[in-house]
Design a protein around this motif. Structure first.
Motif, PDB file in Angstrom:
ATOM      1  N   ILE A  60       0.849  -1.197   0.000  1.00 34.90           N
ATOM      2  CA  ILE A  60       0.000   0.000   0.000  1.00 34.90           C
ATOM      3  C   ILE A  60       0.881   1.242   0.000  1.00 34.90           C
ATOM      4  O   ILE A  60       0.650   2.180  -0.762  1.00 34.90           O
ATOM      5  CB  ILE A  60      -0.962   0.005   1.209  1.00 34.90           C
ATOM      6  CG1 ILE A  60      -1.960  -1.138   1.068  1.00 34.90           C
ATOM      7  CG2 ILE A  60      -1.675   1.352   1.334  1.00 34.90           C
ATOM      8  CD1 ILE A  60      -2.845  -1.349   2.273  1.00 34.90           C
ATOM      9  N   LEU A  61       1.903   1.248   0.831  1.00 33.84           N
ATOM     10  CA  LEU A  61       2.817   2.388   0.897  1.00 33.84           C
ATOM     11  C   LEU A  61       3.536   2.612  -0.425  1.00 33.84           C
ATOM     12  O   LEU A  61       3.805   3.746  -0.806  1.00 33.84           O
ATOM     13  CB  LEU A  61       3.829   2.194   2.026  1.00 33.84           C
ATOM     14  CG  LEU A  61       3.257   2.191   3.443  1.00 33.84           C
ATOM     15  CD1 LEU A  61       4.324   1.783   4.449  1.00 33.84           C
ATOM     16  CD2 LEU A  61       2.667   3.541   3.784  1.00 33.84           C
ATOM     17  N   ASP A  62       3.836   1.531  -1.132  1.00 35.03           N
ATOM     18  CA  ASP A  62       4.530   1.642  -2.416  1.00 35.03           C
ATOM     19  C   ASP A  62       3.601   2.089  -3.539  1.00 35.03           C
ATOM     20  O   ASP A  62       4.050   2.693  -4.507  1.00 35.03           O
ATOM     21  CB  ASP A  62       5.156   0.293  -2.800  1.00 35.03           C
ATOM     22  CG  ASP A  62       6.319  -0.086  -1.912  1.00 35.03           C
ATOM     23  OD1 ASP A  62       6.858   0.796  -1.207  1.00 35.03           O
ATOM     24  OD2 ASP A  62       6.680  -1.282  -1.913  1.00 35.03           O
ATOM     25  N   TYR A  63       2.298   1.786  -3.431  1.00 35.56           N
ATOM     26  CA  TYR A  63       1.351   2.033  -4.520  1.00 35.56           C
ATOM     27  C   TYR A  63       0.631   3.373  -4.391  1.00 35.56           C
ATOM     28  O   TYR A  63       0.493   4.104  -5.348  1.00 35.56           O
ATOM     29  CB  TYR A  63       0.335   0.890  -4.568  1.00 35.56           C
ATOM     30  CG  TYR A  63      -0.715   1.066  -5.630  1.00 35.56           C
ATOM     31  CD1 TYR A  63      -0.422   0.854  -6.967  1.00 35.56           C
ATOM     32  CD2 TYR A  63      -2.001   1.468  -5.297  1.00 35.56           C
ATOM     33  CE1 TYR A  63      -1.384   1.029  -7.946  1.00 35.56           C
ATOM     34  CE2 TYR A  63      -2.966   1.636  -6.260  1.00 35.56           C
ATOM     35  CZ  TYR A  63      -2.655   1.420  -7.587  1.00 35.56           C
ATOM     36  OH  TYR A  63      -3.604   1.599  -8.540  1.00 35.56           O
ATOM     37  N   GLU A  64       0.147   3.678  -3.196  1.00 36.13           N
ATOM     38  CA  GLU A  64      -0.676   4.867  -2.992  1.00 36.13           C
ATOM     39  C   GLU A  64       0.187   6.109  -2.756  1.00 36.13           C
ATOM     40  O   GLU A  64       1.176   6.045  -2.033  1.00 36.13           O
ATOM     41  CB  GLU A  64      -1.599   4.684  -1.772  1.00 36.13           C
ATOM     42  CG  GLU A  64      -2.641   3.614  -1.950  1.00 36.13           C
ATOM     43  CD  GLU A  64      -3.757   4.014  -2.888  1.00 36.13           C
ATOM     44  OE1 GLU A  64      -3.933   5.208  -3.176  1.00 36.13           O
ATOM     45  OE2 GLU A  64      -4.461   3.102  -3.348  1.00 36.13           O
ATOM     46  N   PRO A  65      -0.224   7.247  -3.308  1.00 37.29           N
ATOM     47  CA  PRO A  65       0.484   8.495  -2.980  1.00 37.29           C
ATOM     48  C   PRO A  65       0.327   8.801  -1.487  1.00 37.29           C
ATOM     49  O   PRO A  65      -0.753   8.618  -0.922  1.00 37.29           O
ATOM     50  CB  PRO A  65      -0.235   9.556  -3.816  1.00 37.29           C
ATOM     51  CG  PRO A  65      -1.070   8.808  -4.803  1.00 37.29           C
ATOM     52  CD  PRO A  65      -1.309   7.444  -4.252  1.00 37.29           C
ATOM     53  N   GLN A  66       1.379   9.248  -0.857  1.00 35.58           N
ATOM     54  CA  GLN A  66       1.361   9.509   0.582  1.00 35.58           C
ATOM     55  C   GLN A  66       0.282  10.514   0.981  1.00 35.58           C
ATOM     56  O   GLN A  66      -0.364  10.362   2.013  1.00 35.58           O
ATOM     57  CB  GLN A  66       2.743   9.997   1.047  1.00 35.58           C
ATOM     58  CG  GLN A  66       3.865   9.014   0.763  1.00 35.58           C
ATOM     59  CD  GLN A  66       3.675   7.695   1.483  1.00 35.58           C
ATOM     60  OE1 GLN A  66       3.764   7.630   2.696  1.00 35.58           O
ATOM     61  NE2 GLN A  66       3.405   6.633   0.734  1.00 35.58           N
ATOM     62  N   GLU A  67       0.062  11.542   0.147  1.00 34.95           N
ATOM     63  CA  GLU A  67      -0.945  12.560   0.472  1.00 34.95           C
ATOM     64  C   GLU A  67      -2.367  12.007   0.407  1.00 34.95           C
ATOM     65  O   GLU A  67      -3.300  12.604   0.945  1.00 34.95           O
ATOM     66  CB  GLU A  67      -0.807  13.803  -0.406  1.00 34.95           C
ATOM     67  CG  GLU A  67      -0.984  13.566  -1.876  1.00 34.95           C
ATOM     68  CD  GLU A  67       0.306  13.215  -2.614  1.00 34.95           C
ATOM     69  OE1 GLU A  67       0.281  13.208  -3.853  1.00 34.95           O
ATOM     70  OE2 GLU A  67       1.337  12.952  -1.967  1.00 34.95           O
ATOM     71  N   ALA A  68      -2.548  10.846  -0.229  1.00 30.77           N
ATOM     72  CA  ALA A  68      -3.867  10.213  -0.273  1.00 30.77           C
ATOM     73  C   ALA A  68      -4.115   9.350   0.966  1.00 30.77           C
ATOM     74  O   ALA A  68      -5.250   8.968   1.220  1.00 30.77           O
ATOM     75  CB  ALA A  68      -3.994   9.345  -1.527  1.00 30.77           C
ATOM     76  N   LEU A  69      -3.076   9.089   1.733  1.00 27.45           N
ATOM     77  CA  LEU A  69      -3.185   8.196   2.886  1.00 27.45           C
ATOM     78  C   LEU A  69      -3.139   8.919   4.228  1.00 27.45           C
ATOM     79  O   LEU A  69      -3.965   8.667   5.097  1.00 27.45           O
ATOM     80  CB  LEU A  69      -2.055   7.166   2.861  1.00 27.45           C
ATOM     81  CG  LEU A  69      -2.025   6.184   1.700  1.00 27.45           C
ATOM     82  CD1 LEU A  69      -0.738   5.365   1.744  1.00 27.45           C
ATOM     83  CD2 LEU A  69      -3.239   5.289   1.739  1.00 27.45           C
TER      84      LEU A  69
END
Length: 135
Positions: free
Chosen positions: A56-65
């Motif tokens: 998840i950390l590798d796929y999703e942009p950090q600002e979306a999480l």
């Protein structure tokens, strides 16, 4: 994904999508108020990062999480404009971090019509808010 879903359901001429920094993403030509506002804001606190799956950390942009130290930053930003941007009788639906559902709901204690809805696992997942109409 949201645009594709709107097209699949024949709603592309009835839905407007905006991507940006909350209320700043609106255009001058947008209406002053909306009948429905839906948001899937970032809702994970910085401290929960260590619990996240690496894929998840590798796929999703950090600002979306992630939404700051408490995980409430995005909700606080949304709350700054929600009442003025939501039309009387209008609805807002905000996805929740089930671990923070009580704290998120508490941000809208002044709203008479609010409800936390569960996901398929029974966890709190969506905060439903309706702005009161005035006669």
């Amino acid at each position: 994904t949201a645009r594709k879903n709107a097209q699949r359901h024949g709603l592309e001429d009835r839905v407007t999508f905006r991507q940006g920094n909350w209320w700043e993403a609106l255009h001058p030509s947008d209406p002053a108020q909306f009948a429905v506002i839906v948001s899937n804001p970032p809702y994970i606190s910085d401290g929960e990062r260590v619990e996240m799956a690496q894929e998840i950390l590798d796929y999703e942009p950090q600002e979306a999480l992630f939404s700051g130290e408490t995980g409430l930053g995005a909700y606080q930003a949304i709350g700054m404009g929600l009442e003025s941007r939501l039309a009387p009788g209008g609805w807002a639906f905000l996805e929740l971090n089930s671990n923070l559902a009580d704290k998120i709901e508490a941000l809208w204690l002044g709203w008479e019509s609010r409800r936390v809805l569960p996901d398929l696992q029974g966890l709190p997942r969506v905060l439903s808010l309706q702005k009161q109409t005035f006669a």
